[in-house]
Design a protein around this motif. Structure first.
Motif, short mmCIF file in Angstrom:
data_model
loop_
_atom_site.label_atom_id
_atom_site.label_comp_id
_atom_site.label_asym_id
_atom_site.label_seq_id
_atom_site.Cartn_x
_atom_site.Cartn_y
_atom_site.Cartn_z
N ASP A 259 2.38 1.82 13.64
CA ASP A 259 1.32 1.05 14.30
C ASP A 259 -0.05 1.54 13.85
O ASP A 259 -0.97 0.74 13.66
N ALA A 260 -0.19 2.86 13.71
CA ALA A 260 -1.47 3.43 13.30
C ALA A 260 -1.86 2.95 11.90
O ALA A 260 -3.03 2.60 11.65
N ILE A 261 -0.91 2.93 11.00
CA ILE A 261 -1.19 2.48 9.63
C ILE A 261 -1.57 1.00 9.62
O ILE A 261 -2.53 0.59 8.96
N ARG A 262 -0.81 0.20 10.36
CA ARG A 262 -1.11 -1.24 10.41
C ARG A 262 -2.47 -1.50 11.04
O ARG A 262 -3.21 -2.38 10.61
N ALA A 263 -2.83 -0.73 12.07
CA ALA A 263 -4.08 -0.96 12.80
C ALA A 263 -5.31 -0.51 12.02
O ALA A 263 -6.37 -1.12 12.12
N THR A 264 -5.16 0.56 11.25
CA THR A 264 -6.33 1.17 10.61
C THR A 264 -6.37 1.01 9.10
O THR A 264 -7.42 1.16 8.48
N GLY A 265 -5.22 0.77 8.48
CA GLY A 265 -5.14 0.75 7.03
C GLY A 265 -5.20 2.13 6.41
O GLY A 265 -5.49 2.27 5.22
N ALA A 266 -4.91 3.15 7.20
CA ALA A 266 -4.99 4.53 6.70
C ALA A 266 -4.12 4.72 5.47
O ALA A 266 -2.93 4.41 5.50
N PRO A 267 -4.68 5.27 4.38
CA PRO A 267 -3.89 5.52 3.18
C PRO A 267 -3.14 6.85 3.23
O PRO A 267 -2.25 7.09 2.42
N ARG B 10 12.65 14.91 13.38
CA ARG B 10 11.38 14.20 13.63
C ARG B 10 10.54 14.11 12.35
O ARG B 10 9.83 13.12 12.14
N ILE B 11 10.61 15.13 11.51
CA ILE B 11 9.94 15.04 10.21
C ILE B 11 10.50 13.86 9.42
O ILE B 11 9.74 13.05 8.86
N ALA B 12 11.81 13.75 9.38
CA ALA B 12 12.44 12.65 8.64
C ALA B 12 12.06 11.30 9.24
O ALA B 12 11.76 10.34 8.51
N ALA B 13 12.06 11.22 10.57
CA ALA B 13 11.74 9.96 11.24
C ALA B 13 10.28 9.57 11.02
O ALA B 13 9.96 8.39 10.84
N PHE B 14 9.39 10.55 11.03
CA PHE B 14 7.97 10.27 10.81
C PHE B 14 7.75 9.72 9.40
O PHE B 14 7.06 8.70 9.21
N CYS B 15 8.31 10.39 8.42
CA CYS B 15 8.14 9.94 7.04
C CYS B 15 8.73 8.55 6.83
O CYS B 15 8.11 7.70 6.17
N LYS B 16 9.89 8.31 7.39
CA LYS B 16 10.52 6.99 7.23
C LYS B 16 9.66 5.90 7.87
O LYS B 16 9.44 4.84 7.27
N ALA B 17 9.15 6.17 9.08
CA ALA B 17 8.34 5.17 9.77
C ALA B 17 7.06 4.88 9.00
O ALA B 17 6.62 3.73 8.90
N ALA B 18 6.45 5.93 8.43
CA ALA B 18 5.22 5.74 7.68
C ALA B 18 5.49 4.96 6.39
O ALA B 18 4.75 4.01 6.05
N LEU B 19 6.52 5.33 5.68
CA LEU B 19 6.83 4.68 4.41
C LEU B 19 7.32 3.24 4.59
O LEU B 19 7.13 2.39 3.72
N ASP B 20 7.94 2.97 5.74
CA ASP B 20 8.48 1.63 6.01
C ASP B 20 7.56 0.81 6.93
O ASP B 20 8.01 -0.16 7.54
N MET C 269 0.83 -1.19 0.00
CA MET C 269 0.00 0.00 0.00
C MET C 269 0.88 1.25 0.00
O MET C 269 1.78 1.39 0.82
N THR C 270 0.60 2.16 -0.91
CA THR C 270 1.32 3.42 -0.97
C THR C 270 0.74 4.38 0.06
O THR C 270 -0.47 4.62 0.08
N ILE C 271 1.58 4.91 0.91
CA ILE C 271 1.14 5.83 1.96
C ILE C 271 1.40 7.27 1.55
O ILE C 271 2.50 7.60 1.10
N GLU C 272 0.39 8.10 1.73
CA GLU C 272 0.58 9.53 1.56
C GLU C 272 0.79 10.15 2.93
O GLU C 272 0.22 9.70 3.93
N ILE C 273 1.63 11.19 2.97
CA ILE C 273 2.03 11.79 4.23
C ILE C 273 1.84 13.30 4.16
O ILE C 273 2.37 13.95 3.25
N LYS C 274 1.11 13.84 5.11
CA LYS C 274 0.94 15.28 5.19
C LYS C 274 1.63 15.79 6.46
O LYS C 274 1.31 15.34 7.57
N ILE C 275 2.55 16.71 6.28
CA ILE C 275 3.17 17.41 7.40
C ILE C 275 2.47 18.76 7.51
O ILE C 275 2.54 19.58 6.60
N CYS C 276 1.76 18.96 8.60
CA CYS C 276 0.89 20.12 8.72
C CYS C 276 1.50 21.18 9.63
O CYS C 276 2.29 20.87 10.52
#
Length: 213
Positions: free
Chosen positions: A174-182, A201-211, A1-8
């Motif tokens: 964990d959030a992506i695995r638990a919910t399937g959030a795209p 932390r931006i870099a770590a967040f994106c890496k964790a989401a993509l991986d 699944m391809t994850i999209e990431i928004k840094i707000c």
């Protein structure tokens, strides 16, 4: 699944470039004056000018009037409008028709009834973003608070949607695995202080989401 990431809540050039380099698909510019992440349309225009074309620019608004929406949309060359207030479905449809841009609607979640409210917006919003309901009198988002992800179990996920609320580099996988959030969205989860983005932390967040797999 391809994850999209928004840094707000992006407010500096450093944060723009860090998020783009880390793989974020969307940057959020907060146009709500009470927020510590607020940027004026003029400041957002400066940040938009250095945002890579591959990264979508999302304007975050709370119960905004058309004149202010028009100024921000035009100056910042926004790709998407995110409505984070008490906008009813007819207001969402009105904004979409007036500005000709995709419109995301944020729904604040505390109970299963809040998830059910998505059905009223499914035909008018291009994306439903589930965020945590904050205490009365608090800002509508960016408080670092999460909600019970299991509330999403009964949601019709054929609707385009995303997850926000208390997401951090430590829990986003964990959030992506638990919910399937795209799509996942974070603001305070990648900050050193309210409104101050931390590039590591931006870099770590994106890496964790993509991986996340």
């Amino acid at each position: 699944m391809t994850i999209e990431i928004k840094i707000c809540g992006i407010s500096t050039a450093e944060a723009v470039l860090a998020a783009a380099h880390a793989g974020a698909s969307h940057l959020g510019f907060n146009f709500y004056p009470p927020s510590p992440r607020f940027v004026s349309p003029d400041r957002a225009a400066e940040l938009a000018a250095i945002t890579p074309a591959s990264v979508k620019k999302v304007g975050v608004f709370v119960n905004a009037e058309d004149a202010f929406l028009a100024e921000a949309v035009t100056k910042s060359a926004l790709d998407t409008i995110q409505l984070h207030g008490k906008e009813a479905p007819d207001r969402v449809a009105e904004v979409k028709a007036r500005f000709g841009l995709p419109v995301w609607k944020v729904l604040s979640v505390e109970t299963a009834n809040d998830i059910d409210a998505a059905s009223a917006y499914a035909e008018v919003a291009d994306l439903i973003l589930f965020d945590t309901k904050t205490p009365k009198g608090a800002l509508p988002g960016g408080m670092g608070m999460g909600f019970d992800w299991s509330l999403l179990d009964g949601f019709d996920k054929s609707v385009t949607w995303g997850l926000a609320g208390g997401l951090t580099p430590e829990n986003v996988a964990d959030a992506i695995r638990a919910t399937g959030a795209p799509l996942v969205d974070t603001a305070s989860g990648v900050e050193a202080a309210p409104g101050v983005k931390d590039v590591d932390r931006i870099a770590a967040f994106c890496k964790a989401a993509l991986d996340h797999d």
